[in-house]
Scaffold this motif. Structure first.
Motif, short mmCIF file in Angstrom:
data_model
loop_
_atom_site.label_atom_id
_atom_site.label_comp_id
_atom_site.label_asym_id
_atom_site.label_seq_id
_atom_site.Cartn_x
_atom_site.Cartn_y
_atom_site.Cartn_z
N LYS A 85 56.08 27.00 41.32
CA LYS A 85 55.82 26.90 39.88
C LYS A 85 54.35 26.63 39.63
O LYS A 85 53.76 27.14 38.67
CB LYS A 85 56.64 25.75 39.28
N ALA A 86 53.78 25.80 40.48
CA ALA A 86 52.38 25.44 40.32
C ALA A 86 51.47 26.66 40.44
O ALA A 86 50.47 26.79 39.71
CB ALA A 86 51.98 24.39 41.35
N ILE A 87 51.85 27.58 41.34
CA ILE A 87 51.05 28.80 41.52
C ILE A 87 51.02 29.59 40.22
O ILE A 87 49.95 29.97 39.73
CB ILE A 87 51.61 29.67 42.68
N SER A 88 52.18 29.80 39.63
CA SER A 88 52.20 30.60 38.40
C SER A 88 51.52 29.85 37.24
O SER A 88 50.89 30.46 36.38
CB SER A 88 53.62 31.05 38.06
N LEU A 90 48.96 27.54 37.51
CA LEU A 90 47.50 27.45 37.67
C LEU A 90 46.82 28.81 37.59
O LEU A 90 45.64 28.89 37.25
CB LEU A 90 47.15 26.78 39.01
N THR A 91 47.56 29.88 37.91
CA THR A 91 46.93 31.20 37.85
C THR A 91 47.05 31.85 36.46
O THR A 91 46.54 32.94 36.24
CB THR A 91 47.51 32.17 38.91
N LEU A 92 47.73 31.19 35.55
CA LEU A 92 47.83 31.72 34.18
C LEU A 92 46.44 31.71 33.54
O LEU A 92 45.76 30.68 33.55
CB LEU A 92 48.78 30.84 33.36
N PRO A 93 46.02 32.85 32.99
CA PRO A 93 44.65 32.92 32.47
C PRO A 93 44.40 32.13 31.17
O PRO A 93 44.19 32.69 30.10
CB PRO A 93 44.41 34.41 32.22
N SER A 94 44.46 30.83 31.28
CA SER A 94 43.94 29.98 30.20
C SER A 94 43.20 28.84 30.88
O SER A 94 43.43 28.56 32.05
CB SER A 94 45.07 29.46 29.29
N THR A 96 41.65 25.07 31.88
CA THR A 96 42.29 23.79 32.20
C THR A 96 42.44 22.94 30.94
O THR A 96 43.48 22.31 30.73
CB THR A 96 41.45 23.03 33.25
#
Lengths: 257, 286
Positions: A85-88, A90-94, A96
């Motif tokens: 879940k963390a991968i999807s 953190l890689t979401l383009p928005s 921090t």
């Protein structure tokens, strides 16, 4: 410099609301159901003349608000409990800051507003029904009056911010680990302060008395309504909240999977 | 273009996974990233996607640094991880929520890929089988039209017809200006579609060449067809012996990736020498 774009923030918030709203509403509903059971038990077991539903409901409101606030804050950033879940997430383009503010809004302010609105509705229904069946013992509806309310709100935001930070820092059992960590820090600070006061000012520490620091009457800060006083008072109430929020943001920024 | 510059990387308290790793990935190519288990393929994927930060050195896509995970950087690639997790929502809701983050997303493409993979659009994602989830993610990722597609073991969990579909779709995208990096140990699945091979071993880039370069420099054949002196690596396969040899008489043989991979692990210095020598000769000719 944090990157913030209002459109992207809205998309992030919309995504987070859609993915979490069902759990939040269901948990609040279950909590209100439990409160209802307690209220019914109270009505059944107490003589009508001494029932004060308004007082009971206020206590339930504060207790449930703080407990659920802590629970939801600790479950913030659910992506970090599971690597996939963390991968999807953190890689979401928005950015921090957008991701962080979205969860901050949801778990702190959003939950507070939603819970309060649902509780007010619950209170209205409970009191309305009671007043119909017991018109001789009319109960009043929930109000936000009283000195306790700002204190409770302050406690809510402080604990909520602490557990939000814990949710970012700890991958597993964030509630338990945050509690242990906070208690340890509290104990250390308490001991340091106690020892400092004892040695520096020759105050004696007596845990058995309500006022632990003898001769400490003058340690209390006399708050009045002057501007500096108000600022200091709010800083003391919400300084830690801002600190926890800021550290949580920094931790989120440097998060690696 | 993806640039990996002098990257040192280690997990906490662990030994160095990458020691001064430098490599680049050009647009318009499908890269096969090969390596043994634990060689650092997934770590490299994580570094490129900004999920991990290098200890020293830097990684960039079109000059934007991976550290900080800026939205500009994140929208340049789409990562298909080996393992994934989805929210409990329908495919349509997922697309509605996630596609706006990718400006190049094409809904018609997504529908096309989804039907190619035979995944129903109104399904709840969490109720799909592992293979179907992967096919959905591939369809979504490809439709995002990002400059870079990072795929970590993309064929794991796919059935044979889906693997064929996957290769067909990727082959169709080969001429575009996108960069595909496919990390896998299932070499056979990507043999026909990759046009560049990079082999990582013990944290080092041991081999990197376009398929054309491999065909030009090496031959893959049965042992009896070659002299001992030209053989760089040999391997017994079902009664016969397959070899990787130096291509000295310009004969062009299909690349056997499995054989090449084993050859590089055993004899990478000699292979590198051949490639370097030919590069110098070609430059001299030009």
């Amino acid at each position: 410099m944090p990157q913030f774009n209002i459109n992207r923030f809205w998309l992030t918030l919309k995504k987070d609301i859609t993915e979490n709203i069902k759990v939040v509403i269901n948990t609040i509903l279950i909590s209100l159901l439990i409160v209802l059971v307690f209220i019914i038990i109270e009505i059944v077991n107490s003589p009508d003349s001494i029932i004060d539903l308004n007082k009971s409901l206020r206590i339930y409101y504060f207790v449930v608000l703080i407990i659920l606030g802590v629970v939801f804050a600790g479950f913030s950033f659910p992506a970090f409990r599971k690597t996939e879940k963390a991968i999807s997430y953190l890689t979401l383009p928005s950015s921090t800051i957008e991701k962080y503010l979205s969860y901050l809004l949801l778990s702190s302010f959003g939950f507070f507003i939603l819970f309060t609105l649902m509780f007010l509705l619950f209170d209205y229904v409970v009191i309305f029904v009671f007043n119909i069946y017991k018109p001789e013992y009319i109960q009043s509806y929930f109000t936000f009056e009283g000195k306790i309310f700002p204190t409770i709100i302050s406690v809510y935001f402080n604990l909520n911010a602490l557990f939000l930070l814990g949710a970012v820092v700890f991958k597993k059992s964030p509630h338990f680990k945050t509690s242990i960590f906070a208690l340890s820090v509290f104990l250390i600070i308490f001991l340091i302060l106690s020892i400092s006061i004892y040695f520096v000012n020759n105050y004696s520490l007596d845990l058995g008395k309500s006022n632990m620091f003898h001769k400490s009457d003058h340690l209390l800060i006399p708050f009045d309504n002057t501007f500096p006083s108000v600022v200091i008072k709010h800083l003391l109430q919400y300084g830690l909240v801002l600190f926890f929020w800021f550290v949580a943001y920094l931790k989120l920024k440097e998060k690696e999977i | 273009m993806i640039q990996v510059n002098n990257v040192d990387f280690a997990y906490k308290k662990g030994k160095l996974i990458f020691d001064n790793l430098t490599m680049k990935f050009e647009p318009g190519a499908i890269y096969g990233l090969l390596g043994k288990n634990g060689s650092g393929k997934t770590s490299l994927m994580k570094l490129i996607s900004g999920l991990r930060y290098p200890k020293t050195g830097n990684i960039s896509i079109d000059g934007i640094d991976s550290v900080g995970r800026s939205p500009e950087y994140l929208s340049k690639y789409f990562l298909i991880p080996e393992e994934f997790d989805f929210p409990s929502i329908t495919i349509e809701s997922f697309v509605e929520l996630y596609s706006p983050f990718y400006p190049g997303f094409e809904y018609s493409q997504f529908e096309h890929y989804l039907s190619e993979f035979e995944v129903l659009q109104n399904s709840i994602i969490t109720k799909l089988s592992l293979g179907q989830k992967k096919k959905f993610l591939l369809a979504f990722g490809l439709a995002c039209n990002t400059e870079v597609m990072l795929m970590d073991e993309p064929t794991n969990g796919l059935d044979i017809p889906s693997k064929v579909q996957f290769r067909k779709i990727l082959a169709g995208l080969a001429d575009t200006n996108k960069t595909f990096i496919i990390s896998t140990h299932q070499i056979k699945d990507i043999e026909e579609i990759v046009d560049h091979i990079s082999i990582i071993h013990h944290g080092q880039l041991r081999f990197s060449s376009a398929i054309d370069g491999i065909i030009e420099n090496l031959v893959f054949s049965e042992k009896q067809e070659h002299n001992e002196s030209e053989i760089l690596y040999e391997e017994k396969q079902f009664g016969s012996t397959r070899i990787v040899g130096k291509n000295i008489d310009n004969q062009y043989t299909p690349v056997d990736l499995e054989l090449l991979f084993n050859a590089v692990l055993v004899n990478d210095k000699k292979i590198k020498e051949i490639f370097d020598k030919n590069k110098i000769e070609n430059h001299a000719t030009v």
